[in-house]
Design an enzyme around this catalytic site. Structure first.
Site, PDB file in Angstrom:
ATOM      1  N   GLU A  80       0.852  -1.358   0.064  1.00  0.00           N
ATOM      2  CA  GLU A  80      -0.029   0.095   0.048  1.00  0.00           C
ATOM      3  C   GLU A  80       0.849   1.196   0.016  1.00  0.00           C
ATOM      4  OE1 GLU A  80      -2.806  -0.275  -0.810  1.00  0.00           O
ATOM      5  OE2 GLU A  80      -3.787  -2.062   0.374  1.00  0.00           O
ATOM      6  N   HIS A  99      -2.582   2.504   8.439  1.00  0.00           N
ATOM      7  CA  HIS A  99      -3.260   1.754   7.788  1.00  0.00           C
ATOM      8  C   HIS A  99      -3.762   0.553   8.518  1.00  0.00           C
ATOM      9  CE1 HIS A  99      -5.900  -0.278   4.784  1.00  0.00           C
ATOM     10  NE2 HIS A  99      -4.873  -1.247   4.617  1.00  0.00           N
ATOM     11  N   HIS A 101      -6.601  -3.096   9.408  1.00  0.00           N
ATOM     12  CA  HIS A 101      -8.098  -3.680   9.124  1.00  0.00           C
ATOM     13  C   HIS A 101      -8.629  -3.844  10.688  1.00  0.00           C
ATOM     14  CE1 HIS A 101      -6.195  -5.308   5.210  1.00  0.00           C
ATOM     15  NE2 HIS A 101      -6.128  -4.233   5.188  1.00  0.00           N
ATOM     16  N   TYR A 120     -19.741  13.577  19.286  1.00  0.00           N
ATOM     17  CA  TYR A 120     -18.879  14.695  18.968  1.00  0.00           C
ATOM     18  C   TYR A 120     -17.432  14.403  18.674  1.00  0.00           C
ATOM     19  CZ  TYR A 120     -16.448  14.789  23.698  1.00  0.00           C
ATOM     20  OH  TYR A 120     -15.891  14.406  24.713  1.00  0.00           O
ATOM     21  N   HIS A 162     -12.512  -2.926   2.607  1.00  0.00           N
ATOM     22  CA  HIS A 162     -10.808  -3.068   2.939  1.00  0.00           C
ATOM     23  C   HIS A 162     -10.500  -2.965   4.363  1.00  0.00           C
ATOM     24  CE1 HIS A 162      -6.591  -1.790   1.269  1.00  0.00           C
ATOM     25  NE2 HIS A 162      -6.824  -2.359   2.235  1.00  0.00           N
ATOM     26  N   TYR A 215      -6.584  20.002  21.698  1.00  0.00           N
ATOM     27  CA  TYR A 215      -7.106  18.838  22.636  1.00  0.00           C
ATOM     28  C   TYR A 215      -6.479  17.683  21.850  1.00  0.00           C
ATOM     29  CZ  TYR A 215     -10.114  15.087  24.088  1.00  0.00           C
ATOM     30  OH  TYR A 215     -10.714  13.899  24.573  1.00  0.00           O
TER      31      TYR A 215
HETATM   32  P1  13P Z   1       1.467  -5.044   3.262  1.00  0.00           P
HETATM   33  O1  13P Z   1       1.692  -5.219   2.043  1.00  0.00           O
HETATM   34  O2  13P Z   1       2.057  -3.974   4.009  1.00  0.00           O
HETATM   35  O3  13P Z   1       2.080  -6.395   4.053  1.00  0.00           O
HETATM   36  O4  13P Z   1      -0.114  -4.872   3.784  1.00  0.00           O
HETATM   37  C1  13P Z   1      -1.089  -5.748   3.288  1.00  0.00           C
HETATM   38  C2  13P Z   1      -2.107  -4.735   3.369  1.00  0.00           C
HETATM   39  O5  13P Z   1      -2.405  -3.913   4.040  1.00  0.00           O
HETATM   40  C3  13P Z   1      -3.345  -4.416   2.089  1.00  0.00           C
HETATM   41  O6  13P Z   1      -4.446  -3.819   2.186  1.00  0.00           O
END
Ligand code: 13P
Length: 219
Positions: A80, A99, A101, A120, A162, A215
């Site tokens: 990513e 990032h 999941h 809020y 995702h 804050y």
């Molecule tokens: P990596 O390629 O960073 O291991 O992550 C996979 C991923 O987050 C796909 O959305």
């Protein structure tokens, strides 16, 4: 600016990223290696490598990608890297991107639902909602375009089918925000079985944003 890859300060940034990855899994914010973290460094980004167990990750496994395309590192960057790169390039107000999941955010993203102003604390992401970017295949320029757009005027978004992205002026702030967004997603999911919850007005969220200046993690 000269790229600093070997100083103590550079090593500390790498160690902080790895520690954040491990915290992300220990807290349940992420599972396995499906998350990735980047931090602005010099004229580029420092990012986690792809598919490497966080417990095995060492400082020299991270990859530096310059905004001119130059790369330093012996591993392949996260799959990513494109949206990390494009977000940090487009947004001088942001210095770190997380990032992951997380289950509640990802559940809402599967339903293609943004998080409305149910509480809020939605204001900590910069606006009256947390948008859900349209679906595009992972790792693509198309997904990156959707992410940058969903983050316009915001510091977090969901990615349809995702996961989520949270960003900040520092890694600590991005991590704090990621946890807040997952909490909001859990709260929203808790409301949905009884119907769409009532929401705060855009004006009230604007009011909260003003009151919140300074804050939370403002570093
Ligand atoms: P990596 O390629 O960073 O291991 O992550 C996979 C991923 O987050 C796909 O959305």
């Amino acid at each position: 600016m000269e790229l600093d890859l070997t100083s103590n300060a550079a090593l500390q940034v790498r160690e902080a990223i790895i520690a954040a990855c491990r915290r992300m899994n220990a807290s349940g914010l992420n599972q396995g290696t499906s998350g990735n973290i980047s931090v602005r460094q010099g004229d580029g980004i420092l990012i986690t490598p792809t598919s490497l167990d966080y417990d095995l990750m060492r400082p020299d496994d991270l990859v530096w990608i310059g905004f001119d395309g130059t790369r330093h590192g012996h591993r392949r960057p996260s799959s990513e890297w494109q949206f990390h790169f494009d977000i940090l390039k487009a947004r001088p107000d942001l210095n770190a991107v997380v990032h992951a999941h997380p289950t509640a955010c990802t559940t809402l993203s599967i339903m293609e639902k943004p998080i409305p102003p149910i509480h809020y604390m939605v204001a900590v992401c910069g606006g009256h909602d947390i948008r859900c970017a349209p679906y595009a295949t992972f790792g693509t320029k198309e997904l990156s375009r959707h992410a940058v757009e969903a983050l316009e005027g915001r510091t977090a978004c969901l990615l349809a089918h995702h996961g989520m992205i949270a960003a900040g002026s520092s890694l600590a702030q991005a991590m704090w925000r990621a946890t807040e967004v997952e909490t909001l997603a859990r709260q929203y999911l808790g409301c949905l079985p009884t119907g769409e919850p009532p929401c705060l007005s855009e004006e009230e969220i604007e009011n909260v944003i003003q009151r919140m200046a300074g804050y939370g993690h403002s570093d």
